[in-house]
Design a protein around this motif. Structure first.
Motif, PDB file in Angstrom:
ATOM      1  N   PHE A   1       0.828  -1.211   0.000  1.00 11.91           N
ATOM      2  CA  PHE A   1       0.000   0.000   0.000  1.00 11.91           C
ATOM      3  C   PHE A   1       0.863   1.263   0.000  1.00 11.91           C
ATOM      4  O   PHE A   1       0.515   2.266  -0.646  1.00 11.91           O
TER       5      PHE A   1
ATOM      6  N   TYR B   1       1.931   1.768  -3.435  1.00  9.08           N
ATOM      7  CA  TYR B   1       0.794   2.217  -4.253  1.00  9.08           C
ATOM      8  C   TYR B   1       0.562   3.722  -4.100  1.00  9.08           C
ATOM      9  O   TYR B   1       0.452   4.455  -5.092  1.00  9.08           O
ATOM     10  N   PHE B   2       0.505   4.193  -2.855  1.00  8.01           N
ATOM     11  CA  PHE B   2       0.191   5.606  -2.630  1.00  8.01           C
ATOM     12  C   PHE B   2       1.355   6.515  -3.030  1.00  8.01           C
ATOM     13  O   PHE B   2       1.133   7.616  -3.549  1.00  8.01           O
TER      14      PHE B   2
ATOM     15  N   ARG C   1       1.337   6.836  -6.816  1.00  5.74           N
ATOM     16  CA  ARG C   1       0.304   7.785  -7.258  1.00  5.74           C
ATOM     17  C   ARG C   1       0.740   9.226  -6.990  1.00  5.74           C
ATOM     18  O   ARG C   1       0.550  10.113  -7.835  1.00  5.74           O
TER      19      ARG C   1
ATOM     20  N   LEU D   1      -8.376   1.969   5.104  1.00  2.00           N
ATOM     21  CA  LEU D   1      -8.330   1.805   3.645  1.00  2.00           C
ATOM     22  C   LEU D   1      -9.622   1.257   3.068  1.00  2.00           C
ATOM     23  O   LEU D   1      -9.872   1.388   1.861  1.00  2.00           O
TER      24      LEU D   1
ATOM     25  N   PRO E   1     -11.082  -3.321  -3.109  1.00  2.00           N
ATOM     26  CA  PRO E   1      -9.740  -3.618  -3.619  1.00  2.00           C
ATOM     27  C   PRO E   1      -9.144  -2.447  -4.400  1.00  2.00           C
ATOM     28  O   PRO E   1      -9.854  -1.680  -5.044  1.00  2.00           O
ATOM     29  N   TYR E   2      -7.833  -2.326  -4.322  1.00  2.00           N
ATOM     30  CA  TYR E   2      -7.081  -1.320  -5.075  1.00  2.00           C
ATOM     31  C   TYR E   2      -6.318  -2.027  -6.196  1.00  2.00           C
ATOM     32  O   TYR E   2      -5.824  -3.141  -6.010  1.00  2.00           O
ATOM     33  N   THR E   3      -6.210  -1.369  -7.333  1.00  3.88           N
ATOM     34  CA  THR E   3      -5.438  -1.905  -8.454  1.00  3.88           C
ATOM     35  C   THR E   3      -4.148  -1.120  -8.600  1.00  3.88           C
ATOM     36  O   THR E   3      -4.170   0.094  -8.791  1.00  3.88           O
ATOM     37  N   PHE E   4      -3.031  -1.813  -8.480  1.00  2.40           N
ATOM     38  CA  PHE E   4      -1.711  -1.193  -8.523  1.00  2.40           C
ATOM     39  C   PHE E   4      -1.047  -1.553  -9.857  1.00  2.40           C
ATOM     40  O   PHE E   4      -0.631  -2.684 -10.075  1.00  2.40           O
TER      41      PHE E   4
ATOM     42  N   VAL F   1      -4.373  -8.119  -6.233  1.00  6.33           N
ATOM     43  CA  VAL F   1      -5.358  -7.070  -6.002  1.00  6.33           C
ATOM     44  C   VAL F   1      -5.205  -6.647  -4.551  1.00  6.33           C
ATOM     45  O   VAL F   1      -5.322  -7.467  -3.636  1.00  6.33           O
ATOM     46  N   LEU F   2      -4.903  -5.375  -4.315  1.00  2.93           N
ATOM     47  CA  LEU F   2      -4.558  -4.925  -2.978  1.00  2.93           C
ATOM     48  C   LEU F   2      -5.793  -4.800  -2.085  1.00  2.93           C
ATOM     49  O   LEU F   2      -6.742  -4.075  -2.401  1.00  2.93           O
ATOM     50  N   THR F   3      -5.755  -5.519  -0.980  1.00  2.00           N
ATOM     51  CA  THR F   3      -6.742  -5.414   0.088  1.00  2.00           C
ATOM     52  C   THR F   3      -5.974  -5.443   1.406  1.00  2.00           C
ATOM     53  O   THR F   3      -4.783  -5.768   1.417  1.00  2.00           O
TER      54      THR F   3
END
Length: 295
Positions: free
Chosen positions: A52, A55-56, A59, A118, A122-125, A216-218
């Motif tokens: 995570f 990921y952040f 971005r 969060l 799910p987040y897509t990286f 898939v980020l969780t």
């Protein structure tokens, strides 16, 4: 026969990439156990938070994945330092089950904190290197795959040089042999134990950055990998760095060929079948050494 060679080479490349990720994800576990004899069940959550963080940061930096990797490594190291000082250092020297149970508690705490902040969506990286495809001799691979293998080699080489060539690394190896004797020789046990957690957790954060574009980020992403990491540690020889590297690459290759020749659903069955076979035939793992030789 010639038609099979590109397929064989392709699966070897895929297996080495997957194995490199497994090695990064597992080395931290191995290092902590090899030096301290302690199992860290919160390792999975350090990987998740590292992913995570990558990921952040990616971005925020306009998709700069290399900066995101460094950020994930630093976040993992910081988590290791904080958790060791706040939890494990208070329990060390007591009943061995207390630190073990504490790692489970830390894992549950981190997972639910991540879920609260969060959310469950799910987040897509996406890594910018995943779309850069290289084709050669009937094979294809992405720059992301090249980057994963390069970072794995760099990380393993750096760890080996640190443990074998530096004074602090030699002190860590002495600590793994006999903590009491190491203390009598003037080695600062508390500082080295904290360093072990920092380095092991930094590997977890680094692995998270490598896993992020795949998973898939969780808040529970790391849990999908950690069981296989424990299997790799056992197959390689619990606490043995060399065994972990061999087992991680071997499992990556086995999964790749199993997916190609059988089906993706069979890969876990084959891996844990190998784990059971190892426990039955060679419970000490592929490379069995005295504990003082593990790190």
């Amino acid at each position: 026969m010639l038609d099979l060679l590109p397929i064989l080479a392709q699966q070897i490349i895929n297996g080495l990439v997957l194995g490199s990720i497994y090695v990064l994800a597992t080395l931290g576990l191995t290092l902590i156990f090899g030096v301290l004899g302690q199992i860290n069940f919160a390792h999975a959550d350090f990987m998740t938070l590292g992913a995570f963080a990558a990921y952040f940061v990616a971005r925020a930096s306009g998709g700069n994945y290399l900066i995101a990797i460094v950020a994930a490594l630093l976040v993992g190291a910081l988590l290791g330092l904080v958790v060791n000082q706040a939890v494990f250092s208070l329990l060390r020297g007591q009943d061995e089950t207390r630190p073990l149970v504490a790692t489970i508690g830390v894992s549950v705490l981190l997972e639910n904190a991540a879920l609260a902040f969060l959310g469950p969506v799910p987040y897509t990286f996406d890594s910018p290197y995943s779309s850069q495809v290289i084709r050669a001799a009937g094979m294809y691979f992405t720059m992301q795959s090249v980057l994963v293998m390069f970072i794995a080699v760099l990380a393993v080489g750096s760890l080996y040089a640190f443990l074998k060539l530096t004074f602090v690394g030699k002190a860590l190896r002495a600590l793994s042999q006999d903590q009491e004797a190491a203390g009598l020789m003037g080695i600062n046990k508390k500082a080295l134990i904290a360093l072990t957690f920092v380095v092991g957790s930094a590997f977890a954060g680094l692995a998270g950055a490598m896993l992020g574009p795949i998973l898939v980020l969780t808040p529970f992403a790391g849990a999908t990998v950690i069981v296989k990491c424990f299997a790799i540690v056992i197959i390689g020889g619990f606490g043995n760095v060399e065994g972990t590297i061999v087992a991680g690459l071997m499992i990556g290759l086995i999964e790749s060929f199993t997916t190609q020749m059988l089906s993706p659903g069979m890969s876990d069955i084959v891996v844990f079948g190998i784990l059971l076979l190892t426990l039955a035939v060679r419970p000490t793992g592929l490379i069995a050494e005295r504990r003082e030789e593990n790190v």
